[in-house]
Structures are given as structure tokens and as C-alpha cells.
Design an enzyme around this catalytic site. Structure first.
Site, mmCIF file in Angstrom:
data_model
loop_
_atom_site.group_PDB
_atom_site.id
_atom_site.type_symbol
_atom_site.label_atom_id
_atom_site.label_comp_id
_atom_site.label_asym_id
_atom_site.label_seq_id
_atom_site.Cartn_x
_atom_site.Cartn_y
_atom_site.Cartn_z
ATOM 1 N N THR A 146 -55.008 -7.026 78.299
ATOM 2 C CA THR A 146 -54.603 -6.596 79.645
ATOM 3 C C THR A 146 -53.245 -5.906 79.584
ATOM 4 O O THR A 146 -52.392 -6.267 78.759
ATOM 5 C CB THR A 146 -54.558 -7.784 80.634
ATOM 6 O OG1 THR A 146 -53.657 -7.476 81.681
ATOM 7 C CG2 THR A 146 -54.098 -9.065 79.984
ATOM 8 N N SER A 181 -47.458 -14.602 83.237
ATOM 9 C CA SER A 181 -48.077 -15.872 83.687
ATOM 10 C C SER A 181 -48.563 -16.599 82.432
ATOM 11 O O SER A 181 -48.637 -16.003 81.349
ATOM 12 C CB SER A 181 -49.270 -15.605 84.609
ATOM 13 O OG SER A 181 -50.343 -15.060 83.850
ATOM 14 N N TYR A 183 -51.514 -17.317 81.850
ATOM 15 C CA TYR A 183 -52.695 -16.537 81.456
ATOM 16 C C TYR A 183 -52.285 -15.364 80.569
ATOM 17 O O TYR A 183 -52.869 -15.147 79.491
ATOM 18 C CB TYR A 183 -53.431 -16.033 82.715
ATOM 19 C CG TYR A 183 -54.225 -14.761 82.500
ATOM 20 C CD1 TYR A 183 -55.416 -14.773 81.783
ATOM 21 C CD2 TYR A 183 -53.776 -13.536 83.021
ATOM 22 C CE1 TYR A 183 -56.139 -13.590 81.580
ATOM 23 C CE2 TYR A 183 -54.490 -12.364 82.829
ATOM 24 C CZ TYR A 183 -55.668 -12.391 82.096
ATOM 25 O OH TYR A 183 -56.368 -11.237 81.895
ATOM 26 N N HIS A 184 -51.291 -14.604 81.030
ATOM 27 C CA HIS A 184 -50.898 -13.440 80.235
ATOM 28 C C HIS A 184 -50.345 -13.861 78.865
ATOM 29 O O HIS A 184 -50.543 -13.163 77.872
ATOM 30 C CB HIS A 184 -49.870 -12.600 81.004
ATOM 31 C CG HIS A 184 -50.481 -11.864 82.177
ATOM 32 N ND1 HIS A 184 -50.301 -12.275 83.482
ATOM 33 C CD2 HIS A 184 -51.284 -10.785 82.231
ATOM 34 C CE1 HIS A 184 -50.974 -11.452 84.288
ATOM 35 N NE2 HIS A 184 -51.580 -10.550 83.556
ATOM 36 N N LYS A 187 -53.112 -14.169 76.513
ATOM 37 C CA LYS A 187 -53.607 -12.877 76.014
ATOM 38 C C LYS A 187 -52.703 -12.351 74.892
ATOM 39 O O LYS A 187 -53.167 -11.664 73.978
ATOM 40 C CB LYS A 187 -53.688 -11.859 77.154
ATOM 41 C CG LYS A 187 -54.535 -12.285 78.330
ATOM 42 C CD LYS A 187 -56.009 -12.426 78.021
ATOM 43 C CE LYS A 187 -56.754 -11.137 78.130
ATOM 44 N NZ LYS A 187 -58.219 -11.339 78.064
ATOM 45 N N VAL A 239 -55.707 -7.398 94.001
ATOM 46 C CA VAL A 239 -54.971 -7.037 95.211
ATOM 47 C C VAL A 239 -55.815 -6.279 96.237
ATOM 48 O O VAL A 239 -55.766 -6.593 97.436
ATOM 49 C CB VAL A 239 -53.650 -6.308 94.836
ATOM 50 C CG1 VAL A 239 -53.877 -5.106 93.952
ATOM 51 C CG2 VAL A 239 -52.889 -5.874 96.070
#
Ligand code: NAD
Length: 414
Positions: A146, A181, A183-184, A187, A239
Site C-alpha cells: 500500500t 497505523s 496495519y501499515h 505491510k 473515504v
């Protein structure tokens, strides 16, 4: 000849599987443990577009396209024995790896959700790397990363590496990562694990760093039986979907903080076209290739204005409501991204953002009962700077039932 899609039940994985199966005369094997369906329900959300079970989806594909080359296996890719057997049996020439927990807010709920996200994501990736090395070392791994791994630095985000000058000398270094985050961060772990596997074993991989993907349809999803999921809640929705859901449920658009935070975007159609193309034009044997994919950059307030303009055609006149940003992120920043590789490979974006946004709005509007029935889940409830204790009640049942025990047992096994 076999291609595997890890995460084939997901928002991107399902339309990718259909595209591959429809276009190629090869066996396409999709694998998924269906966890996104459950985790979205855990936070009170659901897909606005009704989706079929995997078995029904495969039948719908066969009926629509008159082919029977798409198979679906339900299984958990954090289980190494399972992944080992899959790769040994099918020896795919390409594996698309999309099977991860992909919500930043979900990973920020509390320690259990952060641990689940990181364990799930790191393990699925590591299991794939080891099984490929053991049974099929020339397989091309197309790993979905990402753009969020890079953060929002003041320098231009090159594809993988950048040239820098330090104390008068020139160097070529890997672009620093600045995840936003838990999550990031997971990754970023994946990226380093793939780079390391490439260094020691020559694992052949393309690391695709995509921006935020928006859209509810692709050209191949020609009837509602082939729908992919469309999330709109505060945790799983991205978003644009969230803005439209807020308009439908409350006639408001919630602007986080200054609204000047910029992100890169691409449509679901472009995401699928890119992944397809990267499979057709693989990385060389032994190569680790990085591809940035984004088509447009917008601030969140620019998107809100676009959303307002689109819905005005349908008689809506939503109010902009500023709320404190639940995330910890730069409120004003530069944002510039290099994305040359795809262009060199012949990739062209297909639809404009305005066209795609209108289709998303129509999909949400025609399923407005679903959106309104899940209105409570649309408000942001996860805060980056808190431990989200006030959410405890909301999440407690699900956490007690699933996540605590699962995360703990995963951690004990690793
Ligand atoms: N959606 C976006 O805007 C976006 C943007 C950039 C990158 N990505 C990345 O693309 C990938 C796919 O994203 P998506 O939006 O389709 O998400 P998704 O949650 O809809 O799809 C992921 C799929 O993987 C499955 N999965 C997760 N863990 C698994 C496991 N242990 N075993 C088997 N299956 C498992 C889930 O059930 C789900 O069906 C993710 O890696 C995500 O990080 C997504």
C-alpha cells in the site's frame, strides 16, 4: 497452468479472480478464510452490495461466462501446513497475495486487534514465501502492498529506491517507510520480508504499492450475482464510500481535522487492470520489482466537495461537519508520487473519478436500507491517540468470542 489468488473473497480479490478466469484459459484457484465478512460484522458493518457465498459466486461466474476454470478453496493462510500443501499440489506460476487484514482503523482498536492484524498479515506472507521457496521457486509473487507504507514525506516517493546525496557522496537507498497505523506497519514488515527472501533466495516478486482503491464495479462484474463487497462503515469503508454513506444516513459529510490531508487514489477497475497486466508482464527470475500505482491525489476536503456536487444532482444538500481527526497524521503536507513503471508496461487508466464516484453513490443509494440499518457503524469510533477503552462494550462480545483467544493461540504458535 495455474494462477492462485490469496484473498479471493475480498473487495479486490474477487473481481481479480473473475478477470483472470474470464480472460485466460488457465486454472484460477482462489483461497480465502472469509474473515473479512466476519470482521466487518464485528464492528456493526456489512457490505452495501449484497454478495453471494464463494460457492454461489463460482456458479455465477460459470453461468455468466460459460467457463469452469475458477475454483475456490476455503482455508486459513496463516496455517503453514495448508499453504505448503497448496503450493506443492498446484505449483502455480503466479500467486497474487491479497489475503490480509486491510483496515487501518481496525488495527487501531486495541492490542488484540493490532496483534491479530500483524500476526495475520506477517504470517500469510511468510508462509507463502517459504512454500514457494520449497516447492516452486520460480513462481512470481504479486504482493499487494500500500502507498500508506511510505507515509506522507516531504520528498517525492519514488518506486522503491531513491538517489540521495549525503556528506558530498551519492547513494541509492531504499525509500524510507513511515507507516501510519499498526496495519501499515504490518505491510512494511511484509515488504522487508519479501526483500530479504529475494536477497537470500532470489524470490521473484512484484511489490505493488497501491493508493486508496475506490469503486463498486468493474467491467467484468456484469450482473449483481457477481457483486464485490462495498464497505461503508467507519472502520472498513474508505473515504469516498464513507462520505456517501454519511450523506444517505445523516445528510452530513464529516471532515476530519483540517481536511487538507492528501492521499493517492485509483479506481477498482484500474487496480484490477494493473494486477492483470503485472501477471502478464512478470518480474524477471530473481527480480524484486516495485510498482507504485495511483492515478490522482486529493485532499479529503476536495473529495468532500466532489461528493457534495455529485449528490446535488439527486436532490441532496449535505452539511459539512468538522470533527477532530481521529487519526494521528500530518494535517498539512506535501505529497508527490512517482509511478512510471506501469506506464512503461502500457497501463492506461480507464474511467474518471467523477464517473466512478457517481456509480458508487448510486450503488449505495439503491441499497439505502442496508446503509441506514447500519448507521451507528458509520461514525468514527476508533481513535489513534487513545486506547479506545470506551469502545470496549461495542467490541467486547466479538473480542471475547474470537480475537483474544485466536490472537493468543497464534502468538503462542509462532
Ligand atoms: N482496498 C484498498 O483500498 C487497498 C489499497 C491498497 C492496498 N490494499 C491491499 O490489497 C489487499 C486486498 O484488499 P481488499 O480491499 O480486497 O481487502 P479485503 O479484506 O476485502 O480482502 C482480503 C481478503 O483476504 C482474506 N483473508 C485475510 N486473512 C486471511 C487469511 N489468514 N487466510 C485466508 N484469507 C484471508 C479476507 O477474508 C478477505 O476476503 C490487502 O492486502 C490490502 O492491504 C487495499
Amino acid at each position: 497452468m495455474t494462477i492462485m489468488v490469496f484473498g479471493a473473497d475480498g473487495y479486490i480479490g474477487w473481481p481479480l479472480s473473475v478477470r483472470l478466469a474470464k480472460e485466460l484459459n488457465e486454472e484460477i484457484i482462489g483461497i480465502d478464510n472469509l474473515i473479512t465478512r466476519k470482521l466487518v460484522e464485528e464492528v456493526g458493518g456489512t457490505s452495501a452490495l449484497p454478495i453471494l457465498t464463494p460457492e454461489e459466486r463460482v456458479k455465477a461466474y460459470e453461468k455468466t461466462y460459460g467457463k469452469s476454470n475458477l475454483k475456490f478453496i476455503i482455508g486459513d493462510l496463516t496455517d503453514y501446513e495448508f499453504v505448503d500443501k497448496l503450493i506443492e499440489k498446484y505449483k502455480p506460476h503466479t500467486v497474487y497475495h491479497l489475503a490480509q487484514q486491510r483496515s487501518a482503523p481496525y488495527s487501531m482498536i486495541d492490542v488484540y486487534h493490532a496483534a491479530y492484524t500483524q500476526v495475520n498479515n506477517v504470517l500469510t506472507n511468510l508462509n507463502l514465501i517459504f512454500a514457494i521457496k520449497k516447492h516452486s521457486p520460480k513462481t512470481h509473487i504479486i504482493k499487494m502492498g500500500t502507498m500508506g507504507e511510505y507515509g506522507t514525506p516531504s520528498y517525492r516517493i519514488e518506486e522503491g529506491w531513491m538517489n540521495v546525496q549525503y556528506k558530498g557522496k551519492k547513494y541509492r537507498i531504499m525509500i524510507p517507510r513511515d507507516p501510519g497505523s499498526w496495519y501499515h506497519v504490518s505491510k512494511v514488515f511484509d515488504t522487508y520480508n519479501i526483500i530479504f527472501a529475494n536477497k537470500i533466495w532470489g524470490i521473484r516478486a512484484t511489490d505493488v504499492q497501491q493508493g486508496v482503491v475506490y469503486g463498486s464495479r468493474t467491467d467484468d462484474l456484469v450482473n449483481n450475482e457477481l457483486n464485490t463487497r462495498l464497505d461503508f462503515d467507519g472502520v472498513w469503508g474508505t473515504v469516498i464510500n464513507k462520505y456517501f454513506a454519511q450523506i444517505i444516513a445523516f445528510n452530513k459529510i464529516l471532515i476530519y481535522g483540517t481536511g487538507l490531508m492528501k492521499r493517492s487514489f485509483l479506481s477498482l477497475q484500474d487496480s484490477i487492470d494493473c494486477l492483470f497486466l503485472l501477471g502478464q508482464k512478470p518480474a524477471d527470475e530473481g527480480e524484486y520489482r516495485v510498482v507504485n500505482q495511483m492515478e490522482e491525489i486529493y485532499s479529503t476536503i476536495e473529495l468532500a466537495k466532489k461528493a457534495k456536487k455529485i449528490v446535488s444532482k439527486y436532490g441532496f444538500d449535505p452539511e459539512f461537519v468538522r470533527i477532530p481527526d481521529p487519526r494521528v497524521e500530518k494535517q498539512r503536507h506535501k505529497y508527490s508520487v512517482s509511478h512510471r513503471t506501469l506506464k512503461k508496461l502500457g497501463f492506461k487508466p480507464k474511467y474518471s473519478m467523477d464517473q466512478v464516484m457517481e456509480v458508487i453513490f448510486n450503488d449505495l443509494l439503491s441499497n439505502q436500507e442496508i446503509v441506514k440499518a447500519h448507521a451507528d457503524a458509520i461514525w468514527p469510533r476508533v481513535y489513534w491517540d487513545k486506547l479506545n477503552e470506551e469502545n470496549k462494550q461495542v467490541y467486547l462480545n466479538a473480542i471475547n468470542k474470537n480475537l483474544v483467544s485466536r490472537s493468543k493461540s497464534y502468538i503462542n504458535n509462532t
